[in-house]
Write a protein that holds these residues in place. Structure first.
Motif, PDB file in Angstrom:
ATOM      1  N   PRO A  41       0.857  -1.188   0.000  1.00  0.00           N
ATOM      2  CA  PRO A  41       0.000   0.000   0.000  1.00  0.00           C
ATOM      3  C   PRO A  41       0.892   1.237   0.000  1.00  0.00           C
ATOM      4  O   PRO A  41       2.000   1.196   0.516  1.00  0.00           O
ATOM      5  CB  PRO A  41      -0.765  -0.101   1.325  1.00  0.00           C
ATOM      6  N   GLN A  43       0.470   3.970   1.599  1.00  0.00           N
ATOM      7  CA  GLN A  43       0.568   4.544   2.937  1.00  0.00           C
ATOM      8  C   GLN A  43      -0.155   3.635   3.919  1.00  0.00           C
ATOM      9  O   GLN A  43      -1.218   3.118   3.599  1.00  0.00           O
ATOM     10  CB  GLN A  43      -0.070   5.941   2.927  1.00  0.00           C
ATOM     11  N   HIS A  80      14.741  -0.448   3.998  1.00  0.00           N
ATOM     12  CA  HIS A  80      16.097  -0.877   3.651  1.00  0.00           C
ATOM     13  C   HIS A  80      16.373  -0.955   2.156  1.00  0.00           C
ATOM     14  O   HIS A  80      17.528  -1.012   1.761  1.00  0.00           O
ATOM     15  CB  HIS A  80      16.413  -2.211   4.324  1.00  0.00           C
ATOM     16  N   ARG A 104       6.256  12.047   1.711  1.00  0.00           N
ATOM     17  CA  ARG A 104       6.485  10.884   2.586  1.00  0.00           C
ATOM     18  C   ARG A 104       7.091   9.710   1.821  1.00  0.00           C
ATOM     19  O   ARG A 104       6.975   8.559   2.246  1.00  0.00           O
ATOM     20  CB  ARG A 104       5.176  10.456   3.264  1.00  0.00           C
ATOM     21  N   ILE A 114       7.334   5.528   9.204  1.00  0.00           N
ATOM     22  CA  ILE A 114       6.506   5.581  10.415  1.00  0.00           C
ATOM     23  C   ILE A 114       5.073   5.267  10.033  1.00  0.00           C
ATOM     24  O   ILE A 114       4.540   5.845   9.079  1.00  0.00           O
ATOM     25  CB  ILE A 114       6.536   6.990  11.058  1.00  0.00           C
ATOM     26  N   ASP A 133       2.635  -0.767   5.637  1.00  0.00           N
ATOM     27  CA  ASP A 133       2.766  -0.534   4.198  1.00  0.00           C
ATOM     28  C   ASP A 133       4.134  -0.956   3.689  1.00  0.00           C
ATOM     29  O   ASP A 133       4.584  -0.477   2.658  1.00  0.00           O
ATOM     30  CB  ASP A 133       2.554   0.963   3.893  1.00  0.00           C
TER      31      ASP A 133
HETATM   32  N1  SAM Z   1       4.178   4.964   6.279  1.00  0.00           N
HETATM   33  C1  SAM Z   1       5.588   5.271   6.133  1.00  0.00           C
HETATM   34  C2  SAM Z   1       5.824   6.756   6.355  1.00  0.00           C
HETATM   35  O1  SAM Z   1       4.937   7.542   6.065  1.00  0.00           O
HETATM   36  O2  SAM Z   1       6.897   7.114   6.832  1.00  0.00           O
HETATM   37  C3  SAM Z   1       6.158   4.816   4.807  1.00  0.00           C
HETATM   38  C4  SAM Z   1       5.505   5.465   3.606  1.00  0.00           C
HETATM   39  S1  SAM Z   1       6.267   4.995   2.075  1.00  0.00           S
HETATM   40  C5  SAM Z   1       5.378   6.061   0.971  1.00  0.00           C
HETATM   41  C6  SAM Z   1       5.569   3.423   1.749  1.00  0.00           C
HETATM   42  C7  SAM Z   1       6.113   2.860   0.469  1.00  0.00           C
HETATM   43  O3  SAM Z   1       7.490   2.555   0.658  1.00  0.00           O
HETATM   44  C8  SAM Z   1       5.492   1.542   0.048  1.00  0.00           C
HETATM   45  O4  SAM Z   1       4.345   1.767  -0.721  1.00  0.00           O
HETATM   46  C9  SAM Z   1       6.595   0.911  -0.785  1.00  0.00           C
HETATM   47  O5  SAM Z   1       6.561   1.400  -2.106  1.00  0.00           O
HETATM   48  C10 SAM Z   1       7.875   1.453  -0.143  1.00  0.00           C
HETATM   49  N2  SAM Z   1       8.532   0.484   0.743  1.00  0.00           N
HETATM   50  C11 SAM Z   1       7.949  -0.335   1.635  1.00  0.00           C
HETATM   51  N3  SAM Z   1       8.857  -1.060   2.300  1.00  0.00           N
HETATM   52  C12 SAM Z   1      10.061  -0.677   1.833  1.00  0.00           C
HETATM   53  C13 SAM Z   1      11.395  -1.065   2.133  1.00  0.00           C
HETATM   54  N4  SAM Z   1      11.674  -1.981   3.075  1.00  0.00           N
HETATM   55  N5  SAM Z   1      12.395  -0.482   1.434  1.00  0.00           N
HETATM   56  C14 SAM Z   1      12.111   0.449   0.480  1.00  0.00           C
HETATM   57  N6  SAM Z   1      10.874   0.860   0.159  1.00  0.00           N
HETATM   58  C15 SAM Z   1       9.858   0.302   0.824  1.00  0.00           C
END
Ligand code: SAM
Length: 152
Positions: A41, A43, A80, A104, A114, A133
């Motif tokens: 997702p 977010q 990561h 974000r 977060i 997410d």
């Molecule tokens: N909710 C958190 C925030 O607001 O700080 C993260 C938001 S970030 C937009 C979420 C996206 O990061 C996901 O949709 C995915 O595309 C990416 N993502 C998720 N896990 C990840 C990881 N381990 N390393 C790099 N990108 C990741």
């Protein structure tokens, strides 16, 4: 993983300094159904999402005391697989750019994510939660109550 080609038109990368301090300890690992960033997702924070699991490594299990009383938990994690050198980004590949600190995106100098999750259950060192997410295997940095229960 991050690729040199993993950049969109109008985005701007810089020569980021090699990280040298603020060594973090991964306190656990996050288990989710998502193996690729595209599947995640965009977010978290949603109570509708699937149940995911926070696995807490020892010796941090004792730090979970009282967690089962919380309804909403703030989860900090290390994104990561994110690159760390973009200062301007084009969210959604629209051609419009924004500064990294104005969005974000997971791509940031220190890729800390977060989300506020809803606690479903605790089984020992494993917490079942909704509202994440992130990729399966994302390292876990910290947990804290969404809000301080008592203001002094
Ligand atoms: N909710 C958190 C925030 O607001 O700080 C993260 C938001 S970030 C937009 C979420 C996206 O990061 C996901 O949709 C995915 O595309 C990416 N993502 C998720 N896990 C990840 C990881 N381990 N390393 C790099 N990108 C990741």
């Amino acid at each position: 993983m991050t690729q040199a080609s993993d950049i969109r038109d109008n985005e701007v990368a810089v020569q980021a300094p090699t990280p040298s301090d603020a060594a973090l300890t991964y306190i656990g690992r996050i288990h989710t159904p998502w193996q690729t960033r595209k599947e995640c997702p965009r977010q978290g924070d949603s109570e509708d999402g699937p149940v995911c699991e926070l696995e807490i490594f020892e010796p941090w299990g004792a730090a979970l005391e009282g967690v089962e009383e919380l309804e909403r938990i703030q989860v900090l994690y290390w994104l990561h697989e994110a690159r760390r050198d973009l200062v301007k980004q084009s969210p959604g590949n629209t051609g419009m750019t924004k500064g990294t600190f104005a969005i974000r995106s997971p791509v940031r100098p220190n890729p800390i994510g977060i989300s506020v999750v809803t606690l479903v259950a605790r089984n020992g060192n494993r917490l079942q939660v909704r509202g994440l997410d992130c990729l399966d295997g994302t390292p876990l940095l910290d947990l804290k109550p969404e809000r301080c229960p008592h203001k002094h």
